[in-house]
Write an enzyme that holds these catalytic residues in place. Sequence first.
Site, PDB file in Angstrom:
ATOM      1  N   LEU A 186      44.879  36.698   9.941  1.00 35.76           N
ATOM      2  CA  LEU A 186      44.740  38.057  10.757  1.00 35.76           C
ATOM      3  C   LEU A 186      46.108  38.561  11.455  1.00 35.76           C
ATOM      4  CD1 LEU A 186      42.409  39.386  12.657  1.00 35.76           C
ATOM      5  CD2 LEU A 186      42.791  37.824  14.269  1.00 35.76           C
TER       6      LEU A 186
ATOM      7  N   ASP B  25      39.194  46.122  29.098  1.00 33.35           N
ATOM      8  CA  ASP B  25      39.450  46.824  30.517  1.00 33.35           C
ATOM      9  C   ASP B  25      38.381  45.980  31.377  1.00 33.35           C
ATOM     10  OD1 ASP B  25      40.129  48.461  32.476  1.00 33.35           O
ATOM     11  OD2 ASP B  25      38.283  49.871  32.057  1.00 33.35           O
TER      12      ASP B  25
ATOM     13  N   HIS C 162      43.626  39.077  35.355  1.00 32.87           N
ATOM     14  CA  HIS C 162      44.289  39.187  34.033  1.00 32.87           C
ATOM     15  C   HIS C 162      44.350  37.917  33.258  1.00 32.87           C
ATOM     16  CE1 HIS C 162      44.727  43.430  35.125  1.00 32.87           C
ATOM     17  NE2 HIS C 162      45.664  43.019  36.058  1.00 32.87           N
TER      18      HIS C 162
HETATM   19  C1  IPE Z   1      43.198  50.881  29.786  1.00 37.22           C
HETATM   20  O1  IPE Z   1      42.637  50.634  30.972  1.00 37.22           O
HETATM   21  C2  IPE Z   1      44.601  50.338  29.519  1.00 37.22           C
HETATM   22  C3  IPE Z   1      44.221  49.001  29.316  1.00 37.22           C
HETATM   23  C4  IPE Z   1      43.123  48.239  28.837  1.00 37.22           C
HETATM   24  C5  IPE Z   1      45.563  48.044  28.890  1.00 37.22           C
HETATM   25  P1  IPE Z   1      42.970  51.255  32.227  1.00 37.22           P
HETATM   26  O2  IPE Z   1      42.092  50.554  33.368  1.00 37.22           O
HETATM   27  O3  IPE Z   1      44.337  50.962  32.524  1.00 37.22           O
HETATM   28  O4  IPE Z   1      42.612  52.564  32.309  1.00 37.22           O
HETATM   29  P2  IPE Z   1      42.360  53.651  33.124  1.00 37.22           P
HETATM   30  O5  IPE Z   1      43.232  53.884  34.091  1.00 37.22           O
HETATM   31  O6  IPE Z   1      40.996  53.238  33.817  1.00 37.22           O
HETATM   32  O7  IPE Z   1      42.076  55.142  32.572  1.00 37.22           O
HETATM   33  C1  IPE Z   2      42.513  45.990  32.032  1.00 40.78           C
HETATM   34  O1  IPE Z   2      42.046  45.875  33.280  1.00 40.78           O
HETATM   35  C2  IPE Z   2      43.859  45.288  31.849  1.00 40.78           C
HETATM   36  C3  IPE Z   2      45.112  46.135  31.909  1.00 40.78           C
HETATM   37  C4  IPE Z   2      45.011  47.476  32.212  1.00 40.78           C
HETATM   38  C5  IPE Z   2      46.246  45.361  31.987  1.00 40.78           C
HETATM   39  P1  IPE Z   2      42.134  46.496  34.434  1.00 40.78           P
HETATM   40  O2  IPE Z   2      43.291  45.774  35.408  1.00 40.78           O
HETATM   41  O3  IPE Z   2      42.151  47.777  34.248  1.00 40.78           O
HETATM   42  O4  IPE Z   2      40.761  45.779  35.433  1.00 40.78           O
HETATM   43  P2  IPE Z   2      39.772  47.064  36.061  1.00 40.78           P
HETATM   44  O5  IPE Z   2      39.464  48.025  35.194  1.00 40.78           O
HETATM   45  O6  IPE Z   2      40.931  47.314  37.393  1.00 40.78           O
HETATM   46  O7  IPE Z   2      38.677  46.305  36.496  1.00 40.78           O
HETATM   47 MG    MG Z   3      40.841  49.441  34.152  1.00 40.85          MG
END
Ligand code: IPE
Ligand code: IPE
Ligand code: MG
Length: 230
Positions: free
Chosen positions: A125, A14, A31
């Site tokens: 892995l 995240d 990303h």
């Molecule tokens: C969790 O992150 C999902 C992934 C890392 C793929 P999100 O950013 O989507 O989660 P929420 O929305 O903050 O709970």
């Molecule tokens: C996690 O990073 C990656 C995915 C959910 C694909 P986020 O896109 O949730 O990034 P933040 O949390 O908004 O910074």
């Molecule tokens: Mg996020």
Amino acid sequence: MNVNIPKHIAIIMDGNGRWGKSRGLTRSEGHYAGAKAMEKVIDASIDLGVNVLTLYAFSSENWSRPKDEVNYLMRLPVKFFNQKLPEFMKRNCQIRISGNMDSLPNNTKDALNRAVEKTKNNDGLIVNFAFNYGGRDDILQAVCAVIKEVKKNNIDLETMDEAMFNRFLYTRDLPDPDLIIRTGGEKRVSNFLLWQSSMSELYFSDVYFPDFDERHLKEAIKGCRHMVTQ
Ligand code: IPE
Ligand code: IPE
Ligand code: MG
């Protein structure tokens, strides 16, 4: 490192979007940087002797993001595996996917299936991508699959136990994670591995995923005292 190495580490990657924003970049650039960080974490996991690394790349809730962002996240595996498959082969990594593949665009599905197929005989892995994954969806689809087998008389419900149920989950024969790491500062599980995490240790890092590296991974492992599988 003089510590036990978890056999299965799972990461909620995240903070990509906020990483981008903090540098005046777009979320998609975040990303992309996250995908680069993934490579570093994979290399570090190989060096450390981890058996399974599960990476949460797209959740079943992430469809509700803006269309452009979803499109980018669907294209990313195509680009990633086109470029990186030879390196996965060189590193003897076996790629697996946990998640609902049915509702993915064809080119995304093809890229994921190709990566799984090409690396299936590698015995290093295991890199398990949780893609279009949701913990509730995982349990629900497993229950539905069990019911189908019972109806076909392939399973006697009397014999059903946790080990047997496990085989219907998206993670199938993988061991439960010993350690679940969430980067990006939020302290939530966001529908990740709900069944499989029953005994896992949780580790939260404030670092945005694109900045997460071997040093941070080692730090997380150092604190992990409880191993699910001995
Ligand atoms: C969790 O992150 C999902 C992934 C890392 C793929 P999100 O950013 O989507 O989660 P929420 O929305 O903050 O709970
Ligand atoms: C996690 O990073 C990656 C995915 C959910 C694909 P986020 O896109 O949730 O990034 P933040 O949390 O908004 O910074
Ligand atoms: Mg996020």
